[in-house]
Scaffold this active site. Sequence first.
Site, PDB file in Angstrom:
ATOM      1  N   TRP A 103      90.600  -6.471  80.455  1.00  0.00           N
ATOM      2  CA  TRP A 103      90.850  -7.674  81.253  1.00  0.00           C
ATOM      3  C   TRP A 103      91.809  -8.802  80.738  1.00  0.00           C
ATOM      4  CZ3 TRP A 103      89.948  -8.953  86.387  1.00  0.00           C
ATOM      5  CH2 TRP A 103      90.019 -10.248  86.909  1.00  0.00           C
ATOM      6  N   ARG A 104      91.458  -8.932  79.548  1.00  0.00           N
ATOM      7  CA  ARG A 104      92.187 -10.093  78.624  1.00  0.00           C
ATOM      8  C   ARG A 104      93.405  -9.657  78.113  1.00  0.00           C
ATOM      9  NH1 ARG A 104      90.052 -11.232  74.383  1.00  0.00           N
ATOM     10  NH2 ARG A 104      88.060  -9.931  74.432  1.00  0.00           N
ATOM     11  N   LYS A 130      89.177   0.896  69.613  1.00  0.00           N
ATOM     12  CA  LYS A 130      88.660   1.032  68.449  1.00  0.00           C
ATOM     13  C   LYS A 130      87.135   0.801  68.286  1.00  0.00           C
ATOM     14  CE  LYS A 130      88.233  -3.185  67.602  1.00  0.00           C
ATOM     15  NZ  LYS A 130      86.842  -3.737  67.715  1.00  0.00           N
ATOM     16  N   LEU A 146      85.536   1.391  76.772  1.00  0.00           N
ATOM     17  CA  LEU A 146      84.030   1.408  76.538  1.00  0.00           C
ATOM     18  C   LEU A 146      83.557   1.060  75.257  1.00  0.00           C
ATOM     19  CD1 LEU A 146      83.586   4.844  78.709  1.00  0.00           C
ATOM     20  CD2 LEU A 146      83.476   2.701  79.509  1.00  0.00           C
ATOM     21  N   CYS A 154      85.418  -1.252  82.582  1.00  0.00           N
ATOM     22  CA  CYS A 154      86.027  -2.439  82.901  1.00  0.00           C
ATOM     23  C   CYS A 154      85.703  -3.433  81.698  1.00  0.00           C
ATOM     24  CB  CYS A 154      85.660  -2.988  84.258  1.00  0.00           C
ATOM     25  SG  CYS A 154      86.336  -2.075  85.558  1.00  0.00           S
TER      26      CYS A 154
END
Length: 328
Positions: free
Chosen positions: A18-19, A98, A75, A13
């Site tokens: 999220w963005r 990346k 991650l 997360c």
Amino acid sequence: MNGSPLRFGVVGCASIAWRRMLPALVANPDVRLVAIASRDAAKAARFCDRFGGEPVAGYGELLDRPDVDAVYVPLPPMIHTEWVERALLAGKHVLSEKPLAPTEAEATALVELASARDLALVESFMFLCHSQHVTVRKLVADGVIGELRNLTAEFAFPAKASADIRYVPDVGGGALTDIGVYPVRTALMYLGSDLEVVGSTLHFDPARGVDLGGTALLSTPNGVTAQLTFGMEHSYRSRYELWGSAGRVVVQWAYTPPPTHSPLIRIEQQDRIEELTLPPEDQFGNVVRAFVARVRDGIPSGLEGDAVLAQAALVDRVRASAVVRPSR
């Protein structure tokens, strides 16, 4: 899979999910978001409340699900290798943030594993999917700036909060790993992979154990040079320019334009200056479409295989060549 939606799980997360990436995923009609995993069950639930899917406590639990065809892995860079490998071994196609892996050796092992298992492994280097760079490549190919002599690429931003993962050596890995890859990939895009590292520097913070910025000077065999700057101790800058025998072309907001931004390309020649304003587009949405096309139809994405390995190899060479200085 035929015409059914690609069933996605998300391993982690992160803020970028999220963005930018999760809004692009759920907006794609060829994708169905099935589950979002976090080590923090409450965080997974918060993400699912906004984007849909089922919250899962634990990354491994998500990879065990038979209703997930592909996973997005946002991650931190230094733990990509473990979870991308585990996803591939679980039979999932992988869209990884990346860089795919922090070293060429690790990236090579992952690419070979994906190939052996006939799975898509795509690095979400979103800026490469924005058409403003197609426009610039055409300008160069058409001779608008004459023969290319030099490339300058710069990506940097102000210091983050002290707890930011970029400052943790075995999680974020520092500026070259997380930020320097943008100018490095720009040099590869225009100059090819046969690049010598003439010199490089890293600004190192001994208290944190990571580099906070750096530079690199590269050269092609015929003497075209690239000057790269990156870091997280600067005012914001996200641009590159190509300087040729008859002019230059400048990309003003190269790496992180929002989907509502209309890119501006500046062309400077001896007797005129021209500015091209291009239509806005969502480069994250373009990544999702490229990934779905790769999984469904085997269409190359340009974000996998040899291109990813060339990038990892060049980052290794920049790091190995660097003169390390204490960060101020």
